[in-house]
Design a protein around this motif. Structure first.
Motif, PDB file in Angstrom:
ATOM      1  N   ASP A  68      65.104 -22.371  76.600  1.00  0.00           N
ATOM      2  CA  ASP A  68      63.959 -21.607  76.097  1.00  0.00           C
ATOM      3  C   ASP A  68      63.465 -22.134  74.758  1.00  0.00           C
ATOM      4  O   ASP A  68      62.263 -22.334  74.555  1.00  0.00           O
ATOM      5  N   VAL A  69      64.394 -22.379  73.842  1.00  0.00           N
ATOM      6  CA  VAL A  69      63.998 -22.742  72.482  1.00  0.00           C
ATOM      7  C   VAL A  69      63.405 -24.143  72.411  1.00  0.00           C
ATOM      8  O   VAL A  69      62.564 -24.432  71.544  1.00  0.00           O
ATOM      9  N   ARG A  70      63.782 -25.010  73.332  1.00  0.00           N
ATOM     10  CA  ARG A  70      63.249 -26.373  73.274  1.00  0.00           C
ATOM     11  C   ARG A  70      61.764 -26.415  73.624  1.00  0.00           C
ATOM     12  O   ARG A  70      61.085 -27.411  73.353  1.00  0.00           O
ATOM     13  N   ARG A  71      61.258 -25.344  74.221  1.00  0.00           N
ATOM     14  CA  ARG A  71      59.831 -25.287  74.541  1.00  0.00           C
ATOM     15  C   ARG A  71      59.000 -24.667  73.420  1.00  0.00           C
ATOM     16  O   ARG A  71      57.781 -24.584  73.509  1.00  0.00           O
ATOM     17  N   ALA A  72      59.656 -24.215  72.356  1.00  0.00           N
ATOM     18  CA  ALA A  72      58.948 -23.583  71.236  1.00  0.00           C
ATOM     19  C   ALA A  72      58.376 -24.665  70.321  1.00  0.00           C
ATOM     20  O   ALA A  72      59.108 -25.313  69.571  1.00  0.00           O
ATOM     21  N   LYS A  73      57.067 -24.856  70.349  1.00  0.00           N
ATOM     22  CA  LYS A  73      56.427 -25.928  69.576  1.00  0.00           C
ATOM     23  C   LYS A  73      56.580 -25.716  68.076  1.00  0.00           C
ATOM     24  O   LYS A  73      56.712 -26.682  67.325  1.00  0.00           O
ATOM     25  N   ILE A  74      56.564 -24.464  67.639  1.00  0.00           N
ATOM     26  CA  ILE A  74      56.664 -24.200  66.206  1.00  0.00           C
ATOM     27  C   ILE A  74      58.011 -24.659  65.660  1.00  0.00           C
ATOM     28  O   ILE A  74      58.113 -25.122  64.516  1.00  0.00           O
ATOM     29  N   VAL A  75      59.058 -24.561  66.486  1.00  0.00           N
ATOM     30  CA  VAL A  75      60.379 -25.004  66.053  1.00  0.00           C
ATOM     31  C   VAL A  75      60.384 -26.503  65.807  1.00  0.00           C
ATOM     32  O   VAL A  75      60.878 -26.992  64.783  1.00  0.00           O
ATOM     33  N   TRP A  76      59.813 -27.242  66.734  1.00  0.00           N
ATOM     34  CA  TRP A  76      59.799 -28.696  66.578  1.00  0.00           C
ATOM     35  C   TRP A  76      58.835 -29.122  65.479  1.00  0.00           C
ATOM     36  O   TRP A  76      59.037 -30.165  64.838  1.00  0.00           O
ATOM     37  N   PHE A  77      57.812 -28.328  65.237  1.00  0.00           N
ATOM     38  CA  PHE A  77      56.863 -28.659  64.154  1.00  0.00           C
ATOM     39  C   PHE A  77      57.546 -28.581  62.796  1.00  0.00           C
ATOM     40  O   PHE A  77      57.466 -29.519  61.983  1.00  0.00           O
ATOM     41  N   LEU A 112      64.253 -25.957  50.661  1.00  0.00           N
ATOM     42  CA  LEU A 112      63.188 -24.989  50.945  1.00  0.00           C
ATOM     43  C   LEU A 112      62.673 -25.158  52.368  1.00  0.00           C
ATOM     44  O   LEU A 112      62.466 -24.172  53.088  1.00  0.00           O
ATOM     45  N   VAL A 113      62.490 -26.399  52.789  1.00  0.00           N
ATOM     46  CA  VAL A 113      62.004 -26.653  54.148  1.00  0.00           C
ATOM     47  C   VAL A 113      63.044 -26.206  55.178  1.00  0.00           C
ATOM     48  O   VAL A 113      62.710 -25.612  56.207  1.00  0.00           O
ATOM     49  N   LEU A 114      64.316 -26.459  54.883  1.00  0.00           N
ATOM     50  CA  LEU A 114      65.366 -26.099  55.836  1.00  0.00           C
ATOM     51  C   LEU A 114      65.497 -24.588  56.005  1.00  0.00           C
ATOM     52  O   LEU A 114      65.849 -24.112  57.093  1.00  0.00           O
ATOM     53  N   THR A 115      65.240 -23.823  54.953  1.00  0.00           N
ATOM     54  CA  THR A 115      65.256 -22.365  55.119  1.00  0.00           C
ATOM     55  C   THR A 115      64.193 -21.950  56.121  1.00  0.00           C
ATOM     56  O   THR A 115      64.421 -21.067  56.965  1.00  0.00           O
ATOM     57  N   LEU A 116      63.023 -22.581  56.050  1.00  0.00           N
ATOM     58  CA  LEU A 116      61.954 -22.273  57.001  1.00  0.00           C
ATOM     59  C   LEU A 116      62.335 -22.708  58.408  1.00  0.00           C
ATOM     60  O   LEU A 116      62.078 -21.987  59.383  1.00  0.00           O
ATOM     61  N   VAL A 117      62.941 -23.884  58.527  1.00  0.00           N
ATOM     62  CA  VAL A 117      63.387 -24.363  59.847  1.00  0.00           C
ATOM     63  C   VAL A 117      64.357 -23.362  60.467  1.00  0.00           C
ATOM     64  O   VAL A 117      64.223 -22.976  61.630  1.00  0.00           O
ATOM     65  N   ALA A 118      65.336 -22.934  59.680  1.00  0.00           N
ATOM     66  CA  ALA A 118      66.359 -22.015  60.195  1.00  0.00           C
ATOM     67  C   ALA A 118      65.766 -20.664  60.574  1.00  0.00           C
ATOM     68  O   ALA A 118      66.050 -20.118  61.657  1.00  0.00           O
ATOM     69  N   LEU A 119      64.942 -20.101  59.697  1.00  0.00           N
ATOM     70  CA  LEU A 119      64.390 -18.776  59.945  1.00  0.00           C
ATOM     71  C   LEU A 119      63.422 -18.777  61.124  1.00  0.00           C
ATOM     72  O   LEU A 119      63.466 -17.884  61.982  1.00  0.00           O
ATOM     73  N   VAL A 120      62.551 -19.774  61.190  1.00  0.00           N
ATOM     74  CA  VAL A 120      61.594 -19.858  62.300  1.00  0.00           C
ATOM     75  C   VAL A 120      62.319 -20.072  63.627  1.00  0.00           C
ATOM     76  O   VAL A 120      61.932 -19.521  64.657  1.00  0.00           O
ATOM     77  N   THR A 121      63.389 -20.855  63.589  1.00  0.00           N
ATOM     78  CA  THR A 121      64.139 -21.139  64.811  1.00  0.00           C
ATOM     79  C   THR A 121      64.849 -19.913  65.350  1.00  0.00           C
ATOM     80  O   THR A 121      64.994 -19.751  66.573  1.00  0.00           O
ATOM     81  N   ARG A 129      77.181  -7.879  74.776  1.00  0.00           N
ATOM     82  CA  ARG A 129      76.185  -8.022  73.716  1.00  0.00           C
ATOM     83  C   ARG A 129      76.666  -8.993  72.647  1.00  0.00           C
ATOM     84  O   ARG A 129      75.870  -9.728  72.056  1.00  0.00           O
ATOM     85  N   ARG A 130      77.957  -9.007  72.408  1.00  0.00           N
ATOM     86  CA  ARG A 130      78.494  -9.951  71.431  1.00  0.00           C
ATOM     87  C   ARG A 130      78.292 -11.385  71.900  1.00  0.00           C
ATOM     88  O   ARG A 130      77.922 -12.259  71.105  1.00  0.00           O
ATOM     89  N   GLU A 131      78.501 -11.641  73.186  1.00  0.00           N
ATOM     90  CA  GLU A 131      78.302 -12.993  73.721  1.00  0.00           C
ATOM     91  C   GLU A 131      76.848 -13.424  73.596  1.00  0.00           C
ATOM     92  O   GLU A 131      76.562 -14.594  73.334  1.00  0.00           O
ATOM     93  N   VAL A 132      75.931 -12.482  73.790  1.00  0.00           N
ATOM     94  CA  VAL A 132      74.515 -12.812  73.641  1.00  0.00           C
ATOM     95  C   VAL A 132      74.206 -13.239  72.213  1.00  0.00           C
ATOM     96  O   VAL A 132      73.556 -14.263  71.977  1.00  0.00           O
ATOM     97  N   VAL A 133      74.669 -12.470  71.233  1.00  0.00           N
ATOM     98  CA  VAL A 133      74.395 -12.793  69.832  1.00  0.00           C
ATOM     99  C   VAL A 133      75.027 -14.129  69.453  1.00  0.00           C
ATOM    100  O   VAL A 133      74.378 -14.989  68.840  1.00  0.00           O
ATOM    101  N   LEU A 134      76.285 -14.320  69.823  1.00  0.00           N
ATOM    102  CA  LEU A 134      76.973 -15.564  69.472  1.00  0.00           C
ATOM    103  C   LEU A 134      76.356 -16.760  70.195  1.00  0.00           C
ATOM    104  O   LEU A 134      76.243 -17.851  69.623  1.00  0.00           O
ATOM    105  N   GLY A 135      75.963 -16.563  71.440  1.00  0.00           N
ATOM    106  CA  GLY A 135      75.327 -17.646  72.186  1.00  0.00           C
ATOM    107  C   GLY A 135      74.013 -18.065  71.551  1.00  0.00           C
ATOM    108  O   GLY A 135      73.707 -19.253  71.425  1.00  0.00           O
ATOM    109  N   LYS A 136      73.215 -17.069  71.150  1.00  0.00           N
ATOM    110  CA  LYS A 136      71.954 -17.362  70.472  1.00  0.00           C
ATOM    111  C   LYS A 136      72.215 -18.090  69.151  1.00  0.00           C
ATOM    112  O   LYS A 136      71.496 -19.030  68.793  1.00  0.00           O
ATOM    113  N   PHE A 137      73.241 -17.664  68.436  1.00  0.00           N
ATOM    114  CA  PHE A 137      73.576 -18.317  67.163  1.00  0.00           C
ATOM    115  C   PHE A 137      73.952 -19.779  67.386  1.00  0.00           C
ATOM    116  O   PHE A 137      73.518 -20.665  66.634  1.00  0.00           O
ATOM    117  N   LEU A 138      74.732 -20.052  68.414  1.00  0.00           N
ATOM    118  CA  LEU A 138      75.135 -21.436  68.704  1.00  0.00           C
ATOM    119  C   LEU A 138      73.932 -22.308  69.029  1.00  0.00           C
ATOM    120  O   LEU A 138      73.811 -23.439  68.541  1.00  0.00           O
TER     121      LEU A 138
END
Length: 273
Positions: free
Chosen positions: A13-22, A60-69, A93-102
């Motif tokens: 899912d996340v690899r299709r997010a253009k804003i993340v790659w931008f 500063l840029v990396l904070t934006l990368v992390a938060l937007v991602t 629910r814990r697996e979902v959160v941890l999976g998303k974090f990974l």
């Protein structure tokens, strides 16, 4: 499914997010710019100076990368209702959160590795020498710092039920702990609260420590002092123990663990309707 299975699906899912790659591409361009201007018109360019420029400006840029991602990782699926399908497979629910974090961590770390990889190549091409020890230490510290923001964004996302709330919480955190910090307003506000309002008469060092507790950016910048061993000893001899680089790393580790744990706790108790 498991945490890894959730992470694998989320990556699709996340690899299709253009804003993340931008925003990730911005960091790569920054790496090229810092190493180019670091040696341009310099008779004896120093790799260390270019690396420090990338580390400081890139934070500063990396904070934006992390938060937007990461900020919509869970809140977005809760609002669309797709989170119910993911939990019915079943996943805890814990697996979902941890999976998303990974997943989101993997995307961010990949950007950092590419940026530092480009910097290393340009270092060998444009600079007399490359300090590998400094490079690897800075890389590890940068990854830790950026993952704290992934953890924070995931925690906010897990604790909110809509995209707008997740966005609002993320923007507020970024504004207070990053933007206001860069302008010195957080330190000023802390001095006013503790010294003027509460009458505590705290020293500048204590206020700086409190500022590091509330801002990963400050903790990161002071942790970088670990790699400044060639500075005069007098620069650090009067520094209290709680402002040393090792203590700042402990603070960063706390920022990595606590928001994620709180997000899991909140999400496990949320009514998904």
């Amino acid at each position: 499914m498991s945490t890894l299975a959730v992470a694998k699906k989320d990556f699709l899912d996340v690899r299709r997010a253009k804003i993340v790659w931008f925003v990730s591409s911005l960091y790569l361009l920054l790496a090229v710019a810092m190493f180019y201007f670091g040696q341009n018109n310099a008779e004896e360019p120093e790799f260390r100076n270019a690396l420090q420029s990338l580390t400081g400006t890139g934070a500063l840029v990396l904070t934006l990368v992390a938060l937007v991602t990461a900020y919509l990782a869970i809140a977005g699926e809760r609002e669309s209702g797709s989170i119910k399908y993911m939990l019915s497979i079943p996943n805890s629910r814990r697996e979902v959160v941890l999976g998303k974090f990974l997943t989101r961590s993997g995307v961010v770390v990949a950007s950092i590795l590419l940026g530092f990889g480009i910097g290393t190549i340009l270092g060998y091409l444009w600079y007399p020498s490359v300090d590998l020890e400094l490079l690897l230490g800075t890389l590890a510290l940068t990854i830790l710092f950026t993952l704290t923001y992934v953890s924070i964004a995931i925690g906010i996302s897990a604790a909110t039920a809509s995209r707008s709330r997740a966005m609002g919480g993320t923007i507020a955190f970024f504004f207070v702990t990053t933007v206001l910090v860069l302008f010195g307003l957080v330190n000023t506000a802390l001095g006013w609260i503790f010294n003027d309002v509460l009458g505590r008469d705290l020293s500048g060092e204590v206020l700086t420590f409190i500022e590091a507790l509330v801002s990963p950016m400050i903790a990161f910048s002071r942790a970088f002092n670990i790699f400044l061993a060639d500075l005069p000893e007098e620069a650090f001899q009067d520094q209290p123990w709680y402002l040393e680089g090792e203590m700042m790393i402990v603070i960063l580790l706390a920022w990595l663990v606590v928001p994620l744990a709180l997000g899991i706790w909140k999400f496990e108790r949320a009514d998904l309707g």
